[in-house]
Design a protein around this motif. Structure first.
Motif, PDB file in Angstrom:
ATOM      1  N   ASN A   1     -12.924   4.927  -6.302  1.00 20.30           N
ATOM      2  CA  ASN A   1     -11.923   4.273  -5.464  1.00 20.30           C
ATOM      3  C   ASN A   1     -12.256   2.800  -5.261  1.00 20.30           C
ATOM      4  O   ASN A   1     -13.425   2.423  -5.174  1.00 20.30           O
ATOM      5  CB  ASN A   1     -11.835   4.968  -4.113  1.00 20.30           C
ATOM      6  N   GLY A   2     -11.204   1.978  -5.191  1.00 17.87           N
ATOM      7  CA  GLY A   2     -11.372   0.552  -4.959  1.00 17.87           C
ATOM      8  C   GLY A   2     -11.503  -0.281  -6.211  1.00 17.87           C
ATOM      9  O   GLY A   2     -11.516  -1.511  -6.140  1.00 17.87           O
TER      10      GLY A   2
ATOM     11  N   ILE B   1       0.858  -1.187   0.000  1.00 22.05           N
ATOM     12  CA  ILE B   1       0.000   0.000   0.000  1.00 22.05           C
ATOM     13  C   ILE B   1       0.894   1.238   0.000  1.00 22.05           C
ATOM     14  O   ILE B   1       1.664   1.466   0.935  1.00 22.05           O
ATOM     15  CB  ILE B   1      -0.939   0.020   1.215  1.00 22.05           C
TER      16      ILE B   1
ATOM     17  N   LYS C   1      -5.138   0.425  -7.960  1.00 24.31           N
ATOM     18  CA  LYS C   1      -6.361   0.837  -7.259  1.00 24.31           C
ATOM     19  C   LYS C   1      -6.013   1.958  -6.301  1.00 24.31           C
ATOM     20  O   LYS C   1      -4.944   1.945  -5.690  1.00 24.31           O
ATOM     21  CB  LYS C   1      -6.942  -0.316  -6.434  1.00 24.31           C
ATOM     22  N   LYS C   2      -6.940   2.893  -6.148  1.00 25.74           N
ATOM     23  CA  LYS C   2      -6.785   3.960  -5.160  1.00 25.74           C
ATOM     24  C   LYS C   2      -7.838   3.776  -4.083  1.00 25.74           C
ATOM     25  O   LYS C   2      -8.954   3.284  -4.354  1.00 25.74           O
ATOM     26  CB  LYS C   2      -6.941   5.335  -5.826  1.00 25.74           C
ATOM     27  N   TYR C   3      -7.497   4.167  -2.857  1.00 22.34           N
ATOM     28  CA  TYR C   3      -8.417   4.005  -1.728  1.00 22.34           C
ATOM     29  C   TYR C   3      -8.812   5.366  -1.160  1.00 22.34           C
ATOM     30  O   TYR C   3      -8.221   6.394  -1.494  1.00 22.34           O
ATOM     31  CB  TYR C   3      -7.779   3.107  -0.663  1.00 22.34           C
ATOM     32  N   ASP C   4      -9.818   5.356  -0.298  1.00 25.23           N
ATOM     33  CA  ASP C   4     -10.421   6.602   0.187  1.00 25.23           C
ATOM     34  C   ASP C   4      -9.441   7.481   0.955  1.00 25.23           C
ATOM     35  O   ASP C   4      -9.631   8.688   1.043  1.00 25.23           O
ATOM     36  CB  ASP C   4     -11.645   6.303   1.060  1.00 25.23           C
TER      37      ASP C   4
END
Length: 326
Positions: free
Chosen positions: A273-274, A250, A300-303
């Protein structure tokens, strides 16, 4: 010229977006390759009012064009790795001080004072060629550590094993930066139990070993080095900034860098996101080249603005940092 001092003082998203738009306008005006690309997309400078409207230059342009945003003399040319006959990317840098500021400030943010570490480098595939931006950075970090034990190792694994064991016995903080295949070679020769060492892999088998998914690779490295997590660096020839992972693949960006995830079927559309898509990078330190790059990486990008790298698009060159194909 855009005032560069503000790039490294960004404190929130509003500031980032304001500076990103200023950099976009600067590069639209002064980077002929980027402006031609924007015009091809029929994007006019005055109509771009948000970062989601900024065009991202495909990274392949660094193979076919000189991507530069001023007339200043080129101080250094960074080049990508590649097999014989493959066209490599070239990044013409007119202010190498921006690169130095970027990686020095990012290292300080993620790891603290460089002088607290012995910096060891196991980067044979990079050390054996000219123009690797990673080698430039690591050479400087070694010098900044001001420690006589810091240094590079090629294939002299026995000497590196002895150094790591000695430093561990001295309770010395160590950062070992290594290309993936070389780290695997090392733990095949010796099984470690390191409590004071950070293992940072820069990715890439460079054709020396079979590609592995991250979970399998990191499990092997954790067991071989006796550590709880494997750190990673996400950077590339065409950028002047890096994101870092402190474990589990990550990544987090420094404040002047962000990623956006584009739809793989429509390069001008972003996905939520996700979900998996193509990684676009905003690197504001890349002021004198292009700060808006559409990479060939999937992610992937997350919050919380972290992201992970899942592989590469099909038919793209296998090269660069932390690019493992699933």
């Amino acid at each position: 010229m855009y005032p560069t001092a503000d790039l490294f003082a960004i404190a929130n998203q509003k500031q980032f977006e304001k500076i990103a738009l200023q950099v976009f306008r600067f590069q639209y005006e002064h980077n002929q390759v980027y402006r031609a690309f924007c015009e091809l997309l029929k994007v006019e400078k005055q109509n771009v009012k948000s970062i989601s409207a900024i065009p991202f230059l495909p990274i392949q342009f660094f193979k076919s064009h000189t991507v530069i945003a001023n007339q200043n003399p080129v101080e250094i040319v960074f080049s990508s790795s590649g097999t014989t006959g493959v066209i490599t990317s070239k990044h013409h840098v007119t202010d190498v001080n921006l690169y130095e500021k970027s990686y020095q400030k990012a290292f300080s943010q993620f790891y603290g004072n460089i002088e607290d570490y012995v910096v060891l480098a196991l980067l044979p595939s990079y050390s054996e060629r000219q123009g690797a931006s990673l080698i430039y950075m690591v050479e400087d970090l070694i010098a900044l550590s001001k420690n006589a034990d810091s240094g590079f190792y090629l294939y002299n694994h026995d000497a590196l094993i002895e150094k790591l064991v000695t430093l561990e016995n001295q309770n010395q903080n160590v950062l070992l930066i290594g290309v993936t295949f070389a780290l695997l070679d090392l733990i095949e020769k010796h099984q470690f139990q390191l409590k004071n060492t950070i293992i940072m892999e820069t990715g890439g088998m460079k054709g020396r070993r079979r590609e592995m998914i991250r979970e399998e690779l990191h499990q092997q490295l954790c067991e071989g080095f006796g550590v709880n997590a494997i750190h990673s660096e996400y950077g590339m020839t065409e950028l002047l900034s890096q994101a870092y992972s402190l474990g589990n693949g990550i990544f987090e960006c420094p404040p002047w860098m962000q990623v956006m995830i584009r739809d793989t079927e429509d390069a001008l559309t972003y996905i939520e996101n996700g979900k998996t898509g193509g990684i676009n990078v905003i690197d504001l330190a890349n002021l004198n080249s292009c700060s808006f790059i559409a990479t060939q990486d999937l992610g992937k990008k997350y919050d919380n603005n972290t992201f992970e790298v899942l592989g590469r698009f099909d038919h793209s060159d296998v090269r660069g940092c932390n690019l493992m194909v699933l």
